[in-house]
Motif scaffolding. Structure first.
Motif, PDB file in Angstrom:
ATOM      1  N   VAL A   1      23.307 -29.439  43.279  1.00 46.31           N
ATOM      2  CA  VAL A   1      21.840 -29.455  43.296  1.00 46.31           C
ATOM      3  C   VAL A   1      21.343 -30.903  43.397  1.00 46.31           C
ATOM      4  N   ALA A   2      21.908 -31.765  42.578  1.00 52.70           N
ATOM      5  CA  ALA A   2      21.487 -33.173  42.584  1.00 52.70           C
ATOM      6  C   ALA A   2      21.723 -33.780  43.966  1.00 52.70           C
ATOM      7  N   HIS A   3      22.864 -33.475  44.532  1.00 51.70           N
ATOM      8  CA  HIS A   3      23.185 -34.009  45.859  1.00 51.70           C
ATOM      9  C   HIS A   3      22.171 -33.536  46.900  1.00 51.70           C
ATOM     10  N   ARG A   4      21.818 -32.266  46.826  1.00 50.86           N
ATOM     11  CA  ARG A   4      20.828 -31.731  47.769  1.00 50.86           C
ATOM     12  C   ARG A   4      19.487 -32.450  47.619  1.00 50.86           C
ATOM     13  N   ILE A   5      19.071 -32.662  46.376  1.00 49.88           N
ATOM     14  CA  ILE A   5      17.777 -33.330  46.154  1.00 49.88           C
ATOM     15  C   ILE A   5      17.843 -34.773  46.649  1.00 49.88           C
ATOM     16  N   HIS A   6      18.953 -35.416  46.397  1.00 50.33           N
ATOM     17  CA  HIS A   6      19.093 -36.806  46.867  1.00 50.33           C
ATOM     18  C   HIS A   6      18.996 -36.874  48.388  1.00 50.33           C
ATOM     19  N   ARG A   7      19.647 -35.946  49.051  1.00 50.79           N
ATOM     20  CA  ARG A   7      19.597 -35.954  50.523  1.00 50.79           C
ATOM     21  C   ARG A   7      18.217 -35.614  51.034  1.00 50.79           C
ATOM     22  N   LEU A   8      17.563 -34.720  50.299  1.00 48.59           N
ATOM     23  CA  LEU A   8      16.239 -34.238  50.728  1.00 48.59           C
ATOM     24  C   LEU A   8      15.184 -35.329  50.590  1.00 48.59           C
ATOM     25  N   MET A   9      15.260 -36.117  49.548  1.00 44.41           N
ATOM     26  CA  MET A   9      14.134 -37.007  49.231  1.00 44.41           C
ATOM     27  C   MET A   9      14.542 -38.250  48.442  1.00 44.41           C
ATOM     28  N   TRP A  10      15.641 -38.818  48.808  1.00 48.90           N
ATOM     29  CA  TRP A  10      16.143 -39.985  48.075  1.00 48.90           C
ATOM     30  C   TRP A  10      15.082 -41.079  47.957  1.00 48.90           C
ATOM     31  N   ARG A  11      14.390 -41.371  49.046  1.00 47.99           N
ATOM     32  CA  ARG A  11      13.428 -42.477  49.035  1.00 47.99           C
ATOM     33  C   ARG A  11      12.204 -42.170  48.175  1.00 47.99           C
ATOM     34  N   ASP A  12      11.939 -40.892  47.975  1.00 47.70           N
ATOM     35  CA  ASP A  12      10.747 -40.527  47.198  1.00 47.70           C
ATOM     36  C   ASP A  12      11.021 -40.398  45.707  1.00 47.70           C
ATOM     37  N   LEU A  13      12.274 -40.458  45.319  1.00 48.38           N
ATOM     38  CA  LEU A  13      12.586 -40.255  43.895  1.00 48.38           C
ATOM     39  C   LEU A  13      12.450 -41.570  43.140  1.00 48.38           C
ATOM     40  N   ARG A  14      11.949 -41.470  41.934  1.00 47.56           N
ATOM     41  CA  ARG A  14      11.832 -42.701  41.139  1.00 47.56           C
ATOM     42  C   ARG A  14      13.176 -43.117  40.574  1.00 47.56           C
ATOM     43  N   ARG A  15      14.025 -42.152  40.343  1.00 45.11           N
ATOM     44  CA  ARG A  15      15.368 -42.434  39.835  1.00 45.11           C
ATOM     45  C   ARG A  15      16.280 -41.274  40.236  1.00 45.11           C
ATOM     46  N   PRO A  16      17.582 -41.502  40.235  1.00 46.87           N
ATOM     47  CA  PRO A  16      18.467 -40.389  40.605  1.00 46.87           C
ATOM     48  C   PRO A  16      18.306 -39.197  39.658  1.00 46.87           C
ATOM     49  N   VAL A  17      18.652 -38.042  40.159  1.00 51.25           N
ATOM     50  CA  VAL A  17      18.605 -36.827  39.342  1.00 51.25           C
ATOM     51  C   VAL A  17      19.595 -36.977  38.182  1.00 51.25           C
ATOM     52  N   ALA A  18      19.154 -36.625  36.985  1.00 46.09           N
ATOM     53  CA  ALA A  18      20.038 -36.690  35.818  1.00 46.09           C
ATOM     54  C   ALA A  18      20.715 -35.340  35.625  1.00 46.09           C
ATOM     55  N   GLN A  19      21.993 -35.369  35.302  1.00 46.36           N
ATOM     56  CA  GLN A  19      22.720 -34.129  35.074  1.00 46.36           C
ATOM     57  C   GLN A  19      23.027 -33.949  33.593  1.00 46.36           C
ATOM     58  N   VAL A  20      22.783 -32.739  33.123  1.00 48.05           N
ATOM     59  CA  VAL A  20      23.098 -32.420  31.734  1.00 48.05           C
ATOM     60  C   VAL A  20      24.104 -31.265  31.741  1.00 48.05           C
ATOM     61  N   ASN A  21      25.302 -31.528  31.241  1.00 49.33           N
ATOM     62  CA  ASN A  21      26.369 -30.521  31.166  1.00 49.33           C
ATOM     63  C   ASN A  21      26.893 -30.448  29.749  1.00 49.33           C
ATOM     64  N   SER A  22      27.720 -29.454  29.537  1.00 50.35           N
ATOM     65  CA  SER A  22      28.548 -29.511  28.339  1.00 50.35           C
ATOM     66  C   SER A  22      29.602 -30.590  28.566  1.00 50.35           C
ATOM     67  N   LEU A  23      30.219 -31.029  27.492  1.00 50.64           N
ATOM     68  CA  LEU A  23      31.239 -32.062  27.636  1.00 50.64           C
ATOM     69  C   LEU A  23      32.415 -31.529  28.454  1.00 50.64           C
TER      70      LEU A  23
ATOM     71  N   LEU B   1       8.834 -26.819  45.576  1.00 52.74           N
ATOM     72  CA  LEU B   1       9.593 -27.716  44.699  1.00 52.74           C
ATOM     73  C   LEU B   1       9.360 -29.184  45.057  1.00 52.74           C
ATOM     74  N   VAL B   2       9.341 -29.468  46.350  1.00 48.34           N
ATOM     75  CA  VAL B   2       9.327 -30.871  46.776  1.00 48.34           C
ATOM     76  C   VAL B   2       8.115 -31.655  46.259  1.00 48.34           C
ATOM     77  N   PRO B   3       6.896 -31.109  46.383  1.00 52.48           N
ATOM     78  CA  PRO B   3       5.757 -31.887  45.859  1.00 52.48           C
ATOM     79  C   PRO B   3       5.899 -32.178  44.364  1.00 52.48           C
ATOM     80  N   ALA B   4       6.408 -31.189  43.623  1.00 51.44           N
ATOM     81  CA  ALA B   4       6.569 -31.383  42.174  1.00 51.44           C
ATOM     82  C   ALA B   4       7.619 -32.454  41.899  1.00 51.44           C
ATOM     83  N   LEU B   5       8.699 -32.414  42.674  1.00 45.66           N
ATOM     84  CA  LEU B   5       9.752 -33.417  42.485  1.00 45.66           C
ATOM     85  C   LEU B   5       9.211 -34.815  42.801  1.00 45.66           C
ATOM     86  N   ARG B   6       8.357 -34.873  43.820  1.00 47.06           N
ATOM     87  CA  ARG B   6       7.835 -36.167  44.257  1.00 47.06           C
ATOM     88  C   ARG B   6       6.941 -36.772  43.174  1.00 47.06           C
TER      89      ARG B   6
END
Lengths: 344, 308
Positions: free
Chosen positions: A291-313, A265-270
């Motif tokens: 999930v978003a929190h885990r990704i942020h902790r895992l690779m915050w510096r490598d992400l171009r932008r924070p993870v976007a969340q899509v939920n129902s209202l 997952l990580v290379p693809a996320l990067r």
């Protein structure tokens, strides 16, 4: 094969392979075969181990826990996942605790099946996705049915784990075909550790070279892949979808090995320009937040932008079709969210 | 009037084994309150002072194949089954040799076919599942669940009784009706009766009004056999008295109510029926328990690795 047939075959398989296995639930006996017909044929083939029960979700979930405590395998059907709230104590305070609170591991082979989600106009108390309430409970695994995971393998993995599992089944999936991915996409399955059904991927050519990575549970596969197709045709945007079968604990991150879970997952996320987590549950305290929190902790510096969340209202789910579709995540919600996430 | 005559009667002392066990449980519970008083115990505990005779009288009626579910007030249940005061005290004190390594503490104990849980009404559905398993795999064995009068406020009790009766499962429900749920008198929390509740589900009900162990066993032996042979749930309701506080130091009952409970104490009445024999047995168990407290307190702390 339809998803419902695959799941039905999985239940037949469990009862056939394990003479100590039980399937328990309301209105599950033939000829009715369950509100969604998932238990069709079971009681005729395995009388005595397929038990139609009174309307007593707490009672039958506790009953299943008692069987599991004695070494049997027990699968409970909650007619509508919303009603699992009635069994919360038995799941959280008894079954999950029993695995560990007596000082050494007590195996509990137990699955609570929850037909889940909206899109069928059943209204506020028959349409929810309650996964988030079961995330983060020690000793409890949360799985979600997916058209990309063979339910026979998933059911075996849940029971083999020796821990109680809650299995969320998006009702809309029942009539869909297994492994049905729209052209020109492909799908595969990457392992997620020693055991377990792994993480499915849907991608165009190279799964690690997508503009956008989307992480979603099985119930979203249909909507996400249709959005992926439209994004490709309309905007030449490529997306790769990751679908874990087990939502918690996280198969996505829990192994650092290169060819499994996070290693893939990580290379693809990067490389991705945007990462989205999509789920049908209503906003607030969701699986996707974790999930978003885990990704942020895992690779915050490598992400171009924070993870976007899509939920129902953050709303009740209305019965009328036009109101319901305004609340729930749909294909267009995902389509718009990807465009928004990629906007510079 | 029958209650009054029971109070006044001086029943013969039970056999040595039963008397020793009764006194062991009494001194175990008193030792816990003493340890709390000295600040040597943390957390909470619920003593069964006054109710010791319930599990002692049931002891020969339950076998090793039977599964017993206990509740928050379960020390007597455990000691009557295993006679292991050191293991239970170590559990409560978090010391080496603890039954569950100190993870469960006073109200979450699991050993062989014995399990206690700390949530009211939770165990009955589980016991029903165990009874189903036993019916299929070891006919003649039963699942026994101890509950209190307050537990009848929980819906899970009714769901379980309905299923147990409907499916003819070997379930024995022992109700320790001590007339008070934590601080709430039963009359303020229960409409109707336990008997009528059992009857509504087609479950047999028997009320035990005495503390005389021999009489209790004579009354219950044929009924418990029927649970095994006929797979019919049985509700046994002990009209009993809680001498001590709900947990520790939280007794808000009026003085008269406590005095009334004390008037039913088997300890006081046995002490009067055969004073010499009783005093000897009492001293032995008190000393035994004091030695166990000293020995367990000196043990190293229990060890456990958190697991997910």
């Amino acid at each position: 094969m339809r998803v419902a047939e695959n799941l039905n075959a999985a239940l037949h398989g469990v009862l056939e392979a394990d003479p100590t296995a039980y399937v328990i639930g309301e209105d599950i006996l033939d000829p009715y075969g369950g509100a969604f017909k998932i238990t069709k044929g079971l009681s005729s083939r395995f009388p005595g181990r397929v038990l139609g029960t009174p309307i007593s979700e707490a009672g039958i979930t506790g009953l299943a826990a008692g069987l599991a405590l004695c070494g049997d395998a027990a699968i409970v059907e909650i007619m509508f996942g919303d009603f699992v709230a009635l069994a919360f104590d038995q799941i959280v305070n008894f079954a999950a605790k029993s695995c560990t609170m007596y000082g050494s591991r007590v195996p509990m082979r137990m699955v609570v099946r929850c037909p889940t989600g909206g899109g069928r106009g059943y209204g506020p108390t028959h349409s929810q996705s309650l996964q988030k309430h079961f995330i983060g409970v020690p000793g409890l695994s949360v799985y979600e049915m997916s058209p990309l995971h063979d339910n026979r393998a998933v059911m075996s993995a849940m029971l083999a784990s020796g821990e109680p599992s809650v299995f969320f089944e998006d009702k809309v999936l029942y009539t869909r075909r297994m492994y049905d991915v729209p052209d020109p996409f492909h799908s595969d399955l990457i392992p997620a550790g020693d055991t377990g059904p792994g993480v499915a991927r849907v991608f165009l050519d190279d799964p690690e070279e997508a503009d956008c990575v989307i992480i979603a549970p099985g119930g979203m596969v249909d909507r996400v892949t249709r959005a992926m197709r439209a994004l490709l045709l309309d905007h030449e945007i490529t997306c790769c979808l990751y679908v874990p079968s087990r939502l918690y604990p996280f198969d996505l991150f829990d192994s650092g090995a290169q060819d499994v879970g996070a290693g893939r997952l990580v290379p693809a996320l990067r490389r991705a320009r945007a990462v989205l987590v999509v789920e049908e549950g209503t906003a607030g305290g969701t699986w996707g937040s974790e999930v978003a929190h885990r990704i942020h902790r895992l690779m915050w510096r490598d992400l171009r932008r924070p993870v976007a969340q899509v939920n129902s209202l953050g709303s009740v789910i209305p019965a009328a079709a036009h109101l319901e579709s305004a609340v729930l995540v749909g294909e267009s919600t995902i389509y718009d969210a990807v465009l928004e996430a990629l906007r510079d | 009037m029958t209650e009054q005559s029971a109070v006044l009667a001086r029943p013969p002392l039970p056999d040595d084994g039963d008397l020793d066990l009764l006194l062991l449980i009494r001194h175990f519970e008193l030792a816990l309150l003493d340890l709390f008083g000295q600040g040597l115990l943390a957390g909470t505990t619920h003593t069964c002072l006054g109710q010791e005779y319930v599990p002692v009288s049931l002891r020969p009626l339950l076998g090793a194949d039977d599964f017993v579910f206990s509740n928050h007030r379960g020390h007597g249940h455990y000691l009557a089954r295993f006679e292991d005061p050191a293991g239970l005290l170590a559990e409560i004190m978090g010391r080496e040799g603890a039954v569950c390594r100190g993870v469960g503490g006073s109200q979450h104990v699991y050993r062989d076919r014995y399990m206690s849980t700390g949530v009211q009404g939770e165990s009955l559905p589980v016991a029903t599942g165990v009874a189903l398993h036993l019916k299929h795999t070891s006919p003649g064995a039963l699942a026994c669940a101890f509950i209190g009068d307050g537990t009848w406020g929980e819906g899970a009790v009714y769901e379980a009784l309905n299923i147990a009766s409907l499916w003819r499962l070997p379930l024995l429900v022992v109700v320790e009706n001590n007339g008070i749920a934590q601080s709430t008198p039963t009359a303020c929390q229960m409409a109707g009766t336990v008997a009528a509740r059992a009857e509504a589900f087609g479950a047999r009900h028997h009320r035990v009004g005495t503390t005389d162990i021999g009489v209790i066993r004579d009354e219950l032996a044929p009924l418990v056999s029927e649970v095994r042979l006929e797979n019919r749930p049985l509700v046994v309701e002990f009209a009993t008295h809680r001498l001590g506080p709900h947990s520790k130091g939280d007794d808000t009952r009026p003085h008269d109510a406590v005095r009334e409970a004390e008037a039913h104490d088997w300890y006081r009445r046995y002490a009067q029926s055969d004073a010499d024999r009783f005093a000897r047995a009492d001293e032995i168990q008190r000393d035994r328990m004091a030695a166990i407290v000293r020995e367990v307190s000196a043990r190293p702390l229990s060890r456990w690795e958190p697991c997910g």
